[in-house]
Design a protein around this motif. Structure first.
Motif, PDB file in Angstrom:
ATOM      1  N   GLU A  55     -11.798  10.907 -39.731  1.00 50.10           N
ATOM      2  CA  GLU A  55     -10.497  11.083 -39.079  1.00 50.10           C
ATOM      3  C   GLU A  55     -10.452  12.328 -38.207  1.00 50.10           C
ATOM      4  O   GLU A  55      -9.914  12.296 -37.090  1.00 50.10           O
ATOM      5  CB  GLU A  55      -9.388  11.150 -40.133  1.00 50.10           C
ATOM      6  CG  GLU A  55      -8.015  11.357 -39.511  1.00 50.10           C
ATOM      7  CD  GLU A  55      -6.909  11.509 -40.548  1.00 50.10           C
ATOM      8  OE1 GLU A  55      -5.788  11.940 -40.171  1.00 50.10           O
ATOM      9  OE2 GLU A  55      -7.158  11.197 -41.737  1.00 50.10           O
ATOM     10  N   ARG A  59      -9.595  12.268 -34.239  1.00 47.84           N
ATOM     11  CA  ARG A  59      -8.451  12.982 -33.631  1.00 47.84           C
ATOM     12  C   ARG A  59      -8.928  13.973 -32.567  1.00 47.84           C
ATOM     13  O   ARG A  59      -8.271  14.151 -31.533  1.00 47.84           O
ATOM     14  CB  ARG A  59      -7.652  13.691 -34.721  1.00 47.84           C
ATOM     15  CG  ARG A  59      -6.902  12.739 -35.643  1.00 47.84           C
ATOM     16  CD  ARG A  59      -6.008  13.487 -36.620  1.00 47.84           C
ATOM     17  NE  ARG A  59      -5.328  12.588 -37.532  1.00 47.84           N
ATOM     18  CZ  ARG A  59      -4.203  11.940 -37.261  1.00 47.84           C
ATOM     19  NH1 ARG A  59      -3.611  12.121 -36.083  1.00 47.84           N
ATOM     20  NH2 ARG A  59      -3.645  11.148 -38.156  1.00 47.84           N
ATOM     21  N   LYS A  70       1.499   9.086 -30.082  1.00 48.11           N
ATOM     22  CA  LYS A  70       1.321   9.206 -31.532  1.00 48.11           C
ATOM     23  C   LYS A  70       1.111   7.830 -32.154  1.00 48.11           C
ATOM     24  O   LYS A  70       0.290   7.674 -33.066  1.00 48.11           O
ATOM     25  CB  LYS A  70       2.548   9.884 -32.152  1.00 48.11           C
ATOM     26  CG  LYS A  70       2.426  10.084 -33.655  1.00 48.11           C
ATOM     27  CD  LYS A  70       3.630  10.820 -34.222  1.00 48.11           C
ATOM     28  CE  LYS A  70       3.475  10.997 -35.729  1.00 48.11           C
ATOM     29  NZ  LYS A  70       4.657  11.722 -36.310  1.00 48.11           N
ATOM     30  N   THR A  71       1.835   6.832 -31.646  1.00 52.60           N
ATOM     31  CA  THR A  71       1.700   5.475 -32.183  1.00 52.60           C
ATOM     32  C   THR A  71       0.285   4.955 -31.986  1.00 52.60           C
ATOM     33  O   THR A  71      -0.324   4.395 -32.903  1.00 52.60           O
ATOM     34  CB  THR A  71       2.693   4.521 -31.495  1.00 52.60           C
ATOM     35  OG1 THR A  71       4.028   5.002 -31.707  1.00 52.60           O
ATOM     36  CG2 THR A  71       2.577   3.117 -32.068  1.00 52.60           C
ATOM     37  N   THR A  73      -2.446   6.753 -31.469  1.00 49.46           N
ATOM     38  CA  THR A  73      -3.371   7.567 -32.264  1.00 49.46           C
ATOM     39  C   THR A  73      -3.379   7.137 -33.721  1.00 49.46           C
ATOM     40  O   THR A  73      -4.440   6.930 -34.324  1.00 49.46           O
ATOM     41  CB  THR A  73      -2.988   9.052 -32.175  1.00 49.46           C
ATOM     42  OG1 THR A  73      -3.132   9.496 -30.828  1.00 49.46           O
ATOM     43  CG2 THR A  73      -3.862   9.903 -33.090  1.00 49.46           C
ATOM     44  N   GLU A  74      -2.184   6.986 -34.311  1.00 50.87           N
ATOM     45  CA  GLU A  74      -2.118   6.634 -35.728  1.00 50.87           C
ATOM     46  C   GLU A  74      -2.653   5.225 -35.986  1.00 50.87           C
ATOM     47  O   GLU A  74      -3.223   4.954 -37.050  1.00 50.87           O
ATOM     48  CB  GLU A  74      -0.682   6.760 -36.234  1.00 50.87           C
ATOM     49  CG  GLU A  74      -0.137   8.184 -36.208  1.00 50.87           C
ATOM     50  CD  GLU A  74      -1.049   9.171 -36.922  1.00 50.87           C
ATOM     51  OE1 GLU A  74      -1.561   8.839 -38.012  1.00 50.87           O
ATOM     52  OE2 GLU A  74      -1.256  10.276 -36.393  1.00 50.87           O
ATOM     53  N   ALA A  75      -2.491   4.327 -35.016  1.00 46.87           N
ATOM     54  CA  ALA A  75      -3.036   2.976 -35.166  1.00 46.87           C
ATOM     55  C   ALA A  75      -4.557   3.025 -35.221  1.00 46.87           C
ATOM     56  O   ALA A  75      -5.184   2.352 -36.052  1.00 46.87           O
ATOM     57  CB  ALA A  75      -2.561   2.086 -34.028  1.00 46.87           C
ATOM     58  N   VAL A  77      -6.369   5.587 -36.137  1.00 47.82           N
ATOM     59  CA  VAL A  77      -6.731   6.240 -37.402  1.00 47.82           C
ATOM     60  C   VAL A  77      -6.679   5.230 -38.547  1.00 47.82           C
ATOM     61  O   VAL A  77      -7.569   5.180 -39.401  1.00 47.82           O
ATOM     62  CB  VAL A  77      -5.808   7.437 -37.695  1.00 47.82           C
ATOM     63  CG1 VAL A  77      -6.003   7.946 -39.126  1.00 47.82           C
ATOM     64  CG2 VAL A  77      -6.072   8.571 -36.698  1.00 47.82           C
ATOM     65  N   THR A  78      -5.646   4.397 -38.551  1.00 50.15           N
ATOM     66  CA  THR A  78      -5.529   3.355 -39.582  1.00 50.15           C
ATOM     67  C   THR A  78      -6.709   2.402 -39.524  1.00 50.15           C
ATOM     68  O   THR A  78      -7.276   2.027 -40.555  1.00 50.15           O
ATOM     69  CB  THR A  78      -4.216   2.564 -39.399  1.00 50.15           C
ATOM     70  OG1 THR A  78      -3.107   3.455 -39.560  1.00 50.15           O
ATOM     71  CG2 THR A  78      -4.112   1.447 -40.436  1.00 50.15           C
ATOM     72  N   GLU A  81      -9.833   3.981 -41.017  1.00 49.34           N
ATOM     73  CA  GLU A  81      -9.816   4.231 -42.457  1.00 49.34           C
ATOM     74  C   GLU A  81      -9.706   2.962 -43.301  1.00 49.34           C
ATOM     75  O   GLU A  81      -9.732   3.034 -44.528  1.00 49.34           O
ATOM     76  CB  GLU A  81      -8.629   5.144 -42.804  1.00 49.34           C
ATOM     77  CG  GLU A  81      -8.719   6.533 -42.199  1.00 49.34           C
ATOM     78  CD  GLU A  81      -7.511   7.384 -42.531  1.00 49.34           C
ATOM     79  OE1 GLU A  81      -7.660   8.608 -42.571  1.00 49.34           O
ATOM     80  OE2 GLU A  81      -6.423   6.805 -42.761  1.00 49.34           O
ATOM     81  N   ASP A 228       1.137  -0.410 -31.435  1.00 48.42           N
ATOM     82  CA  ASP A 228       1.094  -0.149 -30.001  1.00 48.42           C
ATOM     83  C   ASP A 228       0.663  -1.447 -29.328  1.00 48.42           C
ATOM     84  O   ASP A 228      -0.424  -1.964 -29.606  1.00 48.42           O
ATOM     85  CB  ASP A 228       0.095   0.969 -29.680  1.00 48.42           C
ATOM     86  CG  ASP A 228       0.178   1.425 -28.236  1.00 48.42           C
ATOM     87  OD1 ASP A 228       0.065   0.559 -27.339  1.00 48.42           O
ATOM     88  OD2 ASP A 228       0.334   2.625 -28.000  1.00 48.42           O
TER      89      ASP A 228
END
Length: 294
Positions: A55, A59, A70-71, A73-75, A77-78, A81, A228
């Motif tokens: 992660e 990032r 942010k949406t 990026t977090e997608a 990252v999900t 992981e 997204d």
């Protein structure tokens, strides 16, 4: 840890998005990798889906690429992981495409699909599916049929879990006229379809024969929606194998096709308590008619 020999669609897509972002900055793999403490060769393996990315390094790359969403990026990252799913247990008796389909369903925030000749897999009853498998593979063994049934039923659990995606299914009336299942099975399948369509996160529409000319689409398809929209994926299924499409041109085209199909289709099935008029021509009325005439 060795490199993956068969990356999943999710793993490939993560790499594709990272490569797109890097290409937009015109950085070389070595230049971009330096921001995250990665060699150019290592980043190349990440972009091809052959290895994972921690992660913190993901990032760091996204920051270097100027990603401000942010949406988005977090997608990503999900995706990076996501643990190995239940579908891996079926690696010996399913195709890679089938397992990719199950994984993409599990990752989607919403699903939109069109079926011209069959009931959608996520809404099929066990006996309908068993009849379908038997008709498609007449020489199949009982074990093959049972494993196929088990895999499909596990896929269907995505619609009953606590964080179930919304699901909008559009089905052509022709799917109810196919004779690979007997009348009794089809009647029970229709009743099941009406029942699940009353769930708040499931929308079912039927395209009647009288709808007119359909958009130019010759195969069933599913749109896997993401948090997204840019990370959505199109899934096409045909005899030659499954295909996943992720470029913006295809995403835009199939979203437009689905919207046009939704316009051609009858209004969705809704609980009878919400019906304002029994004279309304809608998907529920057509399904009830089919129950009568079958």
């Amino acid at each position: 840890m060795g490199l993956r020999t068969s990356p999943t669609q999710r793993q490939r897509r993560l790499g594709i998005e990272l490569r797109r972002l890097r290409d937009a900055t015109r950085m070389t793999a070595a230049e971009a990798g330096a921001y995250a403490g990665l060699s150019g060769a290592h980043l190349g393996h990440i972009e091809s889906g052959r290895t994972a990315i921690p992660e913190d390094k993901l990032r760091a790359l996204l920051t270097a690429y100027g990603c401000e969403s942010k949406t988005f990026t977090e997608a990503l990252v999900t995706w990076s992981e996501a643990p190995r799913g239940w579908w891996h247990q079926h690696r010996r008796d399913t195709t890679a495409g089938a397992r990719d389909l199950a994984e993409m369903e599990s990752m989607a925030t919403h699903l939109s699909g069109f079926e011209p000749l069959h009931l959608p897999g996520l809404l099929q009853t066990p006996e309908y599916l068993k009849a379908l498998i038997t008709a498609a593979f007449p020489n199949s063994t009982a074990k093959f049929v049972d494993r196929g049934l088990e895999f499909r039923l596990q896929r269907q659990e995505v619609l009953t879990r606590g964080s179930a995606p919304t699901y909008h299914a559009i089905i052509h009336e022709a799917a109810f006229q196919m004779h690979f299942v007997d009348t009794a099975i089809m009647r029970r399948q229709i009743v099941h379809l009406i029942d699940v369509a009353r769930l708040p996160h499931i929308t079912v529409q039927i395209v009647p024969f009288k709808s007119g000319t359909l958009p130019a689409v010759g195969t069933p398809f599913v749109i896997f929606g993401a948090a997204d929209p840019a990370l959505s994926t199109i899934y096409l299924e045909h005899d030659a194998g499954s295909v996943f499409l992720d470029d913006q041109e295809h995403l835009t085209r199939y979203a437009d096709i689905f919207d046009r199909l939704a316009t051609l289709a009858l209004p969705p099935v809704v609980p009878e308590s919400e019906r304002t008029s029994y004279e309304t021509r809608d998907s529920l009325s057509l399904l009830q008619h089919l129950l009568y005439v079958l």
